[in-house]
Structure formats: C-alpha cells, structure tokens
Design an enzyme around this catalytic site. Structure first.
Site, short mmCIF file in Angstrom:
data_model
loop_
_atom_site.label_atom_id
_atom_site.label_comp_id
_atom_site.label_asym_id
_atom_site.label_seq_id
_atom_site.Cartn_x
_atom_site.Cartn_y
_atom_site.Cartn_z
N GLN A 104 0.85 -1.19 0.00
CA GLN A 104 0.00 0.00 0.00
C GLN A 104 0.88 1.23 0.00
OE1 GLN A 104 -2.47 0.57 3.46
NE2 GLN A 104 -3.10 2.61 2.80
N ALA A 164 -5.25 0.95 5.45
CA ALA A 164 -5.97 -0.18 4.82
C ALA A 164 -5.29 -1.50 5.16
CB ALA A 164 -6.02 0.02 3.31
N TYR A 165 -3.98 -1.49 5.13
CA TYR A 165 -3.20 -2.69 5.48
C TYR A 165 -3.50 -3.12 6.91
CZ TYR A 165 1.10 -5.44 6.35
OH TYR A 165 1.99 -6.42 6.69
N GLY A 166 -3.45 -2.17 7.85
CA GLY A 166 -3.71 -2.49 9.25
C GLY A 166 -5.12 -3.00 9.47
N LYS A 169 -5.44 -6.63 8.24
CA LYS A 169 -4.71 -7.54 9.13
C LYS A 169 -5.46 -7.72 10.45
CE LYS A 169 -0.95 -8.58 6.73
NZ LYS A 169 -0.62 -9.97 6.33
#
Length: 260
Positions: A104, A164-166, A169
């Site tokens: 990202q 967005a990644y966090g 996850k």
C-alpha cells in the site's frame, strides 16, 4: 545490539508436509528454507515462478524436499488449485503458513484510495479466507493440522501510515481466532503472528517511497533493530510443530518489544 544467529535444526517439522504462500521472497522464502531444514517437505506458492524455483533449487541443493506452484493471491481459483497441488504431490497437508502482503502506498486515512482498500481486502483478507478453508478441508481428512497466518503489528493498534493494510490484518486476527474455535473439534489448530519491522523487500519499498521509514521503525523497537525474516519464520515453525500442540487461537507478537 546483537543480531540473530542461525541455530542448528531441531527437527521440529520432521515428516510434515507444509504449504507456504508468498514464498518467493521475504518472510515466506525464509520460512521455506527454515521449514525444510527442520525436516518438512515444503510446497512453495507465489506469483513469481522464477523466484520460487530459485528457492526450491536452494532447498534441494541442501538436501531438502521442495516443490513450487505458481499462485496469485488475488485469484481464488488459483489459491484452491495450489492447495489441490499439495494433495497431488503428497496426499495430505500437515501445516500451512499463509503469508502475503500487498504493498500500500504509505499515507494517511484521507489519502487512502478505494483501490488501496480493494487491494488490501483481496490479498490480505480474502486470500487468507480462501486459503484457510481449502487447507482445512485437506487437513480434516487426516484429523490434524496447523495453520499460521502472517498478520502485522499494525493490526494491534492504530496504523496511521498504512490504514488499509492495518485494517485488513486486524480482520485476519478475528478470522484466525474464529477458525481456531470452529476447527478445534477436527484437530486443526489456527494461530497468527504479528511481526513488527522486518528487513524485507516490502520494507525496502516503503523506504524508497518514504525515506526514513526504517529509522522511524527502529526507533520504536526496544531491541533496537529490525527483525531478520528468519526470526519471524522461527516462531511460525514452532506454531506449526507438535511442540505447540496446545496452542490455538493465539495472535502472537513477534516485534522486538515494539508493541509492549
């Protein structure tokens, strides 16, 4: 600070068949090499066929057993076909290490695009869902198995640089815990690890996009350095082994104390 020193193999995974996604580089490639040294027959999956074949060649040159299958985490049919290939090769699956990370563009919540959200959902959540259900179906036939998902320290707290990644996850952590409860009666354990800053190609890419990223990450780590990919893989190896037979539904930090 003292860096990680490679330890002698313990035979943690002797006789086991282990499937590894995202195995062409970074933590996945390190895991493939480590698991093979620990006695597993490994099946490596990723998009980059040439990179996979190089890792397979290294493992075989060291006397290990390894095969590669090309797989795209964005393609559900591709994931299911890769797991089916494990069945073709070995007739069973004992362990799976689901490892994937879509890059990202670093930025704030307001600069995160719809494409960022869609990309992270596809690769860092939906792909795990698809892989886990296919892996479970194969493991259930033999009444035992272990799955480890690679989450992130960014799933355990606010993640302003990679929202967005966090978020995806964190969703993966929830899926891990729920699957662990659902599948425990069938002998399948499910856990996740949450690595902190790790010296991988992905972090190198972040550094190139935002110089100073590595120094910023290191500053938050009590151990004073980034992890080496093998250090993350060591925890996954233990979770996949019979030494962790009573561990399921856990989301384990592997972050040098950064989350403490």
């Amino acid at each position: 600070m003292t860096n990680h020193t490679e330890t002698a193999p313990l035979g943690l995974l002797t006789g086991k068949v282990v499937f590894i996604t995202g195995a062409s580089r970074g933590i996945g490639a390190a895991a493939a090499r480590l698991f093979a040294r620990e006695g597993a027959s490994v099946v490596l999956a990723a998009r980059s066929t040439a990179a996979l074949e190089r890792v397979v060649a290294d493992i075989r040159a060291d006397g290990g057993t390894a095969d590669a299958v090309t797989m795209d985490l964005a393609d559900r049919d591709s994931i299911r076909a890769a797991v089916a290939r494990v069945d073709d090769l070995h007739g069973r699956l004992d362990g799976a290490f689901n490892n994937g990370a879509a890059l990202q563009q670093p930025g704030s919540t307001e600069t995160t695009s719809d494409d960022d959200i869609d990309g992270q959902y596809t690769v860092n959540f939906r792909a795990h869902w698809t892989a886990m259900t296919a892996e479970y179906a194969l493991m259930r036939r033999s009444g035992a198995g272990a799955i480890v998902n690679t989450s992130s320290i960014g799933s355990r707290r606010s993640n302003p640089g990679l929202p967005a990644y966090g978020a995806m996850k964190r969703a993966l952590n929830s899926l891990t815990e729920t699957a662990a409860v659902d599948w425990a009666p069938h002998g399948v354990r499910v856990n996740a690890i949450t690595p902190g800053g790790t010296d991988t190609e992905m972090v190198d890419a972040w550094e190139s996009e935002a110089p100073g990223t590595k120094d910023f990450m290191i500053a938050s780590v009590p151990l004073g350095r980034l992890a080496e990919p093998t250090e993350i893989a060591e925890v996954a190896a233990w979770l996949l082994s019979d030494r962790a037979s009573y561990v399921t539904g856990a989301v384990i930090p592997v972050d040098g104390g950064a989350g403490a």
